[in-house]
Each structure stands twice: as C-alpha cells, then as structure tokens.
Design an enzyme around this catalytic site. Sequence first.
Site: not given
Ligand code: ZN
Length: 131
Positions: A45, A47-49, A56, A58, A87, A90
């Site tokens: 994964n 992430e970002n601000a 994700c 996957e 999720c 995905c």
């Molecule tokens: Zn996902």
Amino acid sequence: MPTAEETELIQAALDAQRRAYCVYSNFPVGAAIRTASGRIFQGVNVENASYGLTICAERVAAAAAVACGEKEFTAIAVVSRNGVSPCGACRQFLAEFAPNLPVVMVDSLRPDVIHRATLDELLPGRFEGPV
Ligand code: ZN
C-alpha cells in the site's frame, strides 16, 4: 496449511509488506501476484497526504505485473494484520484480469494460518463493462 506454491507467494508478500508506505494508517499491507509465466510481482500500500490517492497493495502488484507485460494472473497472496480481505475496488480491479483468481489472505503474525477464497466468491456480479 499453505501449499508450497502458496508459501512462496506468502513469503513474497511478507517481504513486500515491510516496504509498505503507510505513514498515515500504520497498517502495512503486502501483496504478491503469480502470473502464468511463473513470475511473482509484489505490491505494497502506498499512502498519500491526500488520503484518497492511496493505492492498495493488490492494485500495485497487479499494475507492476501488467507493466512488465504479464496479464495472466494465477494467484494472489495478501498479508496484513488480521489477514484482511481485498477491498471492493481491488476486487473489481483484479477481476479485470482473472475473475476466478485464487486469493490467499494471511495474518502477517501467523503466516501458517491462511484463508482462501476465489475472486468470484469475493465479488459476485462484478461490473463487466457497458456492453
Ligand atoms: Zn484495495
């Protein structure tokens, strides 16, 4: 108990998990996809601000495979705390390439305990396009 092939995939996902960029959630996820040629592609994964931009593990793994010309997926392993399931986004994304993809979900603290499902089971009635 995982099979030898599953164990290899799980190990690749566990290796990837350590490289997750999850400074906001502190929820590292690792994924590994095996393709028909036998290659394994890892994802984490990212992430970002701007939270909504997060990708994700996957989808990162799937995109890495496609970027290398590999579109036939034969299995995916996903590892996280508590062995969460992919999720919805995905599931749809992976189903584009392999609607019946075997999915192995693993708690990273107990990698010998696995849950198996197929993408078909996780996402019945997927969107197949505006045809
Ligand atoms: Zn996902």
